[in-house]
Write an enzyme that holds these catalytic residues in place. Structure first.
Site, short mmCIF file in Angstrom:
data_model
loop_
_atom_site.label_atom_id
_atom_site.label_comp_id
_atom_site.label_asym_id
_atom_site.label_seq_id
_atom_site.Cartn_x
_atom_site.Cartn_y
_atom_site.Cartn_z
N LYS A 137 23.40 -102.51 -11.35
CA LYS A 137 23.24 -102.16 -9.92
C LYS A 137 21.82 -101.66 -9.75
O LYS A 137 21.22 -101.13 -10.70
CB LYS A 137 24.22 -101.06 -9.53
N ASP A 177 23.79 -105.83 -1.26
CA ASP A 177 24.70 -104.69 -1.09
C ASP A 177 24.28 -104.07 0.26
O ASP A 177 23.60 -104.73 1.05
CB ASP A 177 24.60 -103.69 -2.25
P1 NDP Z 1 25.89 -103.87 5.15
O1 NDP Z 1 24.58 -103.23 5.00
O2 NDP Z 1 25.97 -105.28 5.59
O3 NDP Z 1 26.82 -103.01 6.11
C1 NDP Z 1 27.07 -101.69 5.85
C2 NDP Z 1 27.94 -101.13 6.96
O4 NDP Z 1 28.38 -99.83 6.59
C3 NDP Z 1 27.17 -100.95 8.26
O5 NDP Z 1 28.05 -101.08 9.33
C4 NDP Z 1 26.65 -99.53 8.12
O6 NDP Z 1 26.34 -98.90 9.34
C5 NDP Z 1 27.83 -98.86 7.47
N1 NDP Z 1 27.38 -97.70 6.69
C6 NDP Z 1 26.52 -97.70 5.67
N2 NDP Z 1 26.30 -96.45 5.23
C7 NDP Z 1 27.06 -95.67 6.01
C8 NDP Z 1 27.28 -94.28 6.06
N3 NDP Z 1 26.67 -93.45 5.20
N4 NDP Z 1 28.16 -93.80 6.98
C9 NDP Z 1 28.78 -94.65 7.85
N5 NDP Z 1 28.60 -95.97 7.87
C10 NDP Z 1 27.75 -96.46 6.95
O7 NDP Z 1 26.63 -103.70 3.72
P2 NDP Z 1 27.89 -104.47 3.14
O8 NDP Z 1 28.82 -104.83 4.22
O9 NDP Z 1 27.39 -105.50 2.22
O10 NDP Z 1 28.54 -103.32 2.22
C11 NDP Z 1 29.57 -102.46 2.69
C12 NDP Z 1 30.31 -101.89 1.49
O11 NDP Z 1 30.88 -102.94 0.72
C13 NDP Z 1 29.46 -101.08 0.52
O12 NDP Z 1 30.25 -100.06 -0.04
C14 NDP Z 1 29.14 -102.10 -0.57
O13 NDP Z 1 28.83 -101.48 -1.79
C15 NDP Z 1 30.46 -102.85 -0.64
N6 NDP Z 1 30.44 -104.18 -1.21
C16 NDP Z 1 29.60 -105.14 -0.76
C17 NDP Z 1 29.63 -106.40 -1.30
C18 NDP Z 1 28.78 -107.51 -0.80
O14 NDP Z 1 28.92 -108.60 -1.30
N7 NDP Z 1 27.93 -107.29 0.19
C19 NDP Z 1 30.53 -106.73 -2.42
C20 NDP Z 1 31.43 -105.67 -2.77
C21 NDP Z 1 31.36 -104.45 -2.19
P3 NDP Z 1 24.78 -98.59 9.70
O15 NDP Z 1 24.20 -99.92 9.99
O16 NDP Z 1 24.85 -97.68 10.88
O17 NDP Z 1 24.20 -97.94 8.49
O1 2IT Z 2 29.45 -104.26 -5.11
C1 2IT Z 2 29.36 -105.48 -5.33
O2 2IT Z 2 30.18 -106.08 -6.03
C2 2IT Z 2 28.25 -106.23 -4.72
N1 2IT Z 2 27.45 -105.64 -3.99
C3 2IT Z 2 28.07 -107.69 -5.01
C4 2IT Z 2 27.37 -107.89 -6.31
C5 2IT Z 2 26.98 -109.30 -6.62
O3 2IT Z 2 26.33 -109.46 -7.66
O4 2IT Z 2 27.30 -110.23 -5.89
#
Ligand code: NDP
Ligand code: 2IT
Length: 456
Positions: A137, A177
């Site tokens: 990460k 992420d």
């Molecule tokens: P994005 O940046 O696309 O979206 C993040 C979302 O979460 C936004 O709506 C953001 O709002 C909100 N957010 C972030 N930080 C905070 C906070 N401190 N308090 C409240 N809201 C918050 O990220 P992802 O959708 O990719 O990721 C979301 C979650 O999923 C994370 O935990 C990530 O680790 C996990 N994840 C992502 C994967 C991926 O493939 N992308 C895979 C597996 C897990 P704002 O814009 O206002 O900050």
């Molecule tokens: O938390 C996660 O699994 C991710 N942000 C995706 C990682 C990846 O390598 O696709």
């Protein structure tokens, strides 16, 4: 040489306590990392005592120690010529079953504890995918929100200029992420290619035109919903007509919402760090289309969504007060606390599946478990994202692209398999402890690989 202790003569509770004390001493103040390790240790540590080969070889203790960590300066310049210094990171956590793999988080709250927790979770998650993926990460305390495209590009180029020394398509393959989407991946890929003069799949989450996989943008959200389908299937139930509360409005939330809608469920909430919106009738296609543009093109706030459609907006609040059958926290860590969980239970929630990483606090998980709510930990339910990243790597290696249908089918099969593994190790009388199942199933594969490879 000291003779290894026979664990059958030791008290598991005392040994676990001793172990957690050691981890706390080694990682002082790293709240999120200690939380993630504790959540796994309560299941895995006693398991290692029942299987002395793991205990005697200190396999779990080794897993808690990153193989290496890079921390570096990332200087960049704003559009009006100011000099900014961000702090960049990459954690190469575990390479027992494959090259380091995991996302890059760009958010002002990023610190070592948060990235270590995420890298640690990635060990078990990547193992569960059935694919040959190690764990890593990274990211930076850079905040892309409110920055111009040029500023983001300059940051990404500077970050990659250092990161390129440590990664490679057979070494370490970062992805997106929070704060890192296809725009950021594009700029980073461009800089890597320019520096190394090679076109290889060193990053995943790329756009399709230069080697990305179809369904990768959708994969985490879709995968999470496929996992919920599997959970409900065991209860001879399905998602049709279910009222679903989703938090977040980024990549994971967008496609979790889309798949829920496609399966006939009602998505009643979305949120961002400013607050949440409530639509008791459930989102429709027009609203979902608007969400995609608002968040991915205009990079606006969710309050604007409420304004546009005349919906209720609750500033500074999270969506866990609404009545729902299914809750999918898809924003960030520790966004569902014990009180939120009590409220969800009071309102009749049946399933909670984590789209985000560690969104439920230990207190919340305890409430769900006590009340027999089906609870899926992120390392199982959000593994679809990294799984399709693994498929992107495979397609890059054979220089070929699979169709949407092919990738979606593989994603579905992987989520089914993860569910099966959770049931295998987590079945406990009439209840399934998905957390325990995911922790142990994820552990065993990596542990066996580590044992086979000797003391490294
Ligand atoms: P994005 O940046 O696309 O979206 C993040 C979302 O979460 C936004 O709506 C953001 O709002 C909100 N957010 C972030 N930080 C905070 C906070 N401190 N308090 C409240 N809201 C918050 O990220 P992802 O959708 O990719 O990721 C979301 C979650 O999923 C994370 O935990 C990530 O680790 C996990 N994840 C992502 C994967 C991926 O493939 N992308 C895979 C597996 C897990 P704002 O814009 O206002 O900050
Ligand atoms: O938390 C996660 O699994 C991710 N942000 C995706 C990682 C990846 O390598 O696709």
């Amino acid at each position: 040489m000291a003779t290894p202790m026979n664990p059958s003569k030791l008290d598991p509770k005392k040994e676990l306590k001793k172990f957690l004390t050691l981890i706390k001493r080694k990682n002082p103040g790293e709240r999120e990392f200690l939380q993630a390790v504790t959540e796994v240790a309560v299941d895995v540590f006693p398991f290692t005592m029942e299987h002395p080969k793991y205990f005697k070889n200190k396999i779990f203790e080794r897993m808690c120690e990153p193989e290496r960590i890079f921390i570096f300066r990332v200087p960049w310049m704003t559009d009006d010529g100011r000099i900014m210094i961000s702090r960049g990171y990459r954690i190469q956590m575990n390479s027992a079953i494959g090259p380091y793999k995991g996302g890059l988080r760009l958010h002002p709250t990023v610190n070592l504890s948060i990235l270590k927790f995420l890298a640690f979770e990635q060990i078990f998650k990547n193992s569960l995918t059935t694919l040959p993926l190690g764990a890593g990460k990274g990211g930076a305390d850079f905040d892309p929100r409110g920055r111009s495209d040029n500023e983001v590009m300059r940051f990404c180029q500077s970050y990659m200029t250092e990161l390129a020394k440590y990664i490679g398509n057979n070494i370490d393959i970062p992805a997106g992420d929070i704060g890192t989407g296809s725009r950021e991946i594009g700029y980073m890929f461009g800089q890597y290619k320019r520096m190394k003069n090679e076109f290889v799949g060193v990053l995943t989450g790329k756009e399709f035109s230069y080697g990305g996989s179809l369904i990768r943008p959708e994969a985490t959200g879709y995968g999470c919903v496929y996992f919920v389908e599997e959970m409900l299937k065991l209860k001879e139930d399905n998602l049709k007509g279910k009222v679903c509360a989703v938090s977040g409005s980024g990549n994971v939330a967008q496609f979790a919402a889309r798949k829920l809608m496609d399966l006939g469920a009602k998505v009643v909430t979305l949120s961002d760090s400013g607050g949440y919106i409530y639509n008791p009738d459930g989102l429709d296609d027009e609203q979902w289309g608007y969400l995609m543009k608002l968040k991915n093109v205009d990079r606006g706030r969710i309050s604007k969504f409420a304004e546009k459609f005349g919906l209720a907006y609750y500033p500074e609040e999270r969506p866990w007060k609404v009545k729902c059958d299914v809750a999918l926290p898809c924003a960030t860590q520790n966004e569902v606390n014990g009180e939120d969980a009590e409220m969800l239970v009071k309102n009749g929630v049946q399933v909670v599946a984590e789209g985000a990483n560690m969104p439920c606090t230990p207190e919340a998980i305890e409430v769900f478990t006590k009340n027999r709510v089906l609870y899926a930990p992120g390392k199982a339910s959000n593994a679809g994202g990294v799984a399709v990243s693994g498929l992107e790597m495979a397609q890059n290696s054979i220089r070929y692209s699979w169709t949407k249908e092919e990738v979606d089918k593989k994603l579905r099969d992987i989520m089914k398999e993860i569910h099966k593994q959770c049931v295998k190790y987590g079945e406990n009388g009439t209840q399934i402890n998905y957390m325990k199942g995911a922790n142990i199933a994820g552990f065993v594969k990596v542990a066996d690989a580590m044992l086979a490879q000797g003391l490294v």
